[in-house]
Design a protein around this motif. Structure first.
Motif, PDB file in Angstrom:
ATOM      1  N   SER A 158       4.799  -5.741 -11.213  1.00  0.00           N
ATOM      2  CA  SER A 158       6.027  -6.051 -10.869  1.00  0.00           C
ATOM      3  C   SER A 158       6.373  -5.854  -9.199  1.00  0.00           C
ATOM      4  O   SER A 158       7.142  -6.653  -8.636  1.00  0.00           O
ATOM      5  N   LEU A 159       5.995  -4.862  -8.755  1.00  0.00           N
ATOM      6  CA  LEU A 159       6.063  -4.646  -7.302  1.00  0.00           C
ATOM      7  C   LEU A 159       5.433  -5.700  -6.534  1.00  0.00           C
ATOM      8  O   LEU A 159       5.935  -6.005  -5.500  1.00  0.00           O
ATOM      9  N   ASP A 160       4.313  -5.949  -6.774  1.00  0.00           N
ATOM     10  CA  ASP A 160       3.538  -6.865  -6.219  1.00  0.00           C
ATOM     11  C   ASP A 160       4.208  -8.144  -6.133  1.00  0.00           C
ATOM     12  O   ASP A 160       4.358  -8.882  -5.239  1.00  0.00           O
ATOM     13  N   ASN A 188       9.765 -11.852  -1.843  1.00  0.00           N
ATOM     14  CA  ASN A 188      10.428 -11.653  -0.744  1.00  0.00           C
ATOM     15  C   ASN A 188       9.629 -12.264   0.550  1.00  0.00           C
ATOM     16  O   ASN A 188      10.336 -12.844   1.405  1.00  0.00           O
ATOM     17  N   ALA A 189       8.423 -12.294   0.494  1.00  0.00           N
ATOM     18  CA  ALA A 189       7.574 -12.811   1.634  1.00  0.00           C
ATOM     19  C   ALA A 189       7.760 -14.344   1.787  1.00  0.00           C
ATOM     20  O   ALA A 189       7.805 -14.964   2.902  1.00  0.00           O
ATOM     21  N   ALA A 190       7.678 -14.755   0.520  1.00  0.00           N
ATOM     22  CA  ALA A 190       7.938 -16.364   0.438  1.00  0.00           C
ATOM     23  C   ALA A 190       9.397 -16.808   0.847  1.00  0.00           C
ATOM     24  O   ALA A 190       9.482 -17.787   1.614  1.00  0.00           O
ATOM     25  N   ALA A 191      10.282 -16.159   0.662  1.00  0.00           N
ATOM     26  CA  ALA A 191      11.378 -16.294   0.961  1.00  0.00           C
ATOM     27  C   ALA A 191      11.823 -16.185   2.567  1.00  0.00           C
ATOM     28  O   ALA A 191      12.446 -17.138   3.203  1.00  0.00           O
ATOM     29  N   PHE A 251       1.007   0.478 -14.699  1.00  0.00           N
ATOM     30  CA  PHE A 251       0.466  -0.666 -14.273  1.00  0.00           C
ATOM     31  C   PHE A 251       1.391  -1.799 -14.185  1.00  0.00           C
ATOM     32  O   PHE A 251       1.238  -2.537 -13.296  1.00  0.00           O
ATOM     33  N   LEU A 252       2.287  -1.729 -15.308  1.00  0.00           N
ATOM     34  CA  LEU A 252       3.203  -2.993 -15.173  1.00  0.00           C
ATOM     35  C   LEU A 252       4.284  -2.845 -13.999  1.00  0.00           C
ATOM     36  O   LEU A 252       4.650  -3.853 -13.247  1.00  0.00           O
ATOM     37  N   SER A 301       0.902  -1.168   0.012  1.00  0.00           N
ATOM     38  CA  SER A 301      -0.009  -0.044   0.004  1.00  0.00           C
ATOM     39  C   SER A 301       0.967   1.181   0.119  1.00  0.00           C
ATOM     40  O   SER A 301       0.663   2.076  -0.702  1.00  0.00           O
ATOM     41  N   ILE A 302       1.862   1.316   0.694  1.00  0.00           N
ATOM     42  CA  ILE A 302       2.732   2.341   0.804  1.00  0.00           C
ATOM     43  C   ILE A 302       3.385   2.682  -0.525  1.00  0.00           C
ATOM     44  O   ILE A 302       3.556   3.777  -1.134  1.00  0.00           O
TER      45      ILE A 302
END
Length: 88
Positions: A72-74, A80-83, A67-68, A6-7
């Motif tokens: 890409s950010l998502d 990163n969260a999965a790692a 939009f891309l 969101s940030i």
């Protein structure tokens, strides 16, 4: 409730708005949203709904690249969260 996604979306919206020389009020008017909602979206104060995100980006006449960038950010944040979860 803020989160990293969101940030970062808020930073993109602010960057695009400022690049066009618009005020928060002008973007609110162009997008059909209220000033408080636009301000909250720019600061990442809450998770922005897709419909509002599109309203803002369309009002800003953003290119496909923006939009891309968000997609890409998502993907990057999810990776990163999965790692981090794997490492725990």
């Amino acid at each position: 409730m803020s989160d990293a996604f969101s940030i970062e979306i808020g930073k993109i919206i602010r960057r695009e708005r400022q690049a066009r020389g618009l005020t928060i009020e002008a973007l609110a008017h162009e997008s059909g949203r209220c000033k408080v909602s636009v301000s909250a979206a720019e600061t990442g104060r809450y998770a922005i709904k897709v419909s509002m995100l599109f309203d803002l980006l369309w009002a800003l006449d953003c290119s496909q690249d923006v939009f891309l960038e968000i997609l890409s950010l998502d993907a990057s944040l999810l990776s990163n969260a999965a790692a981090v979860k794997e490492a725990a």
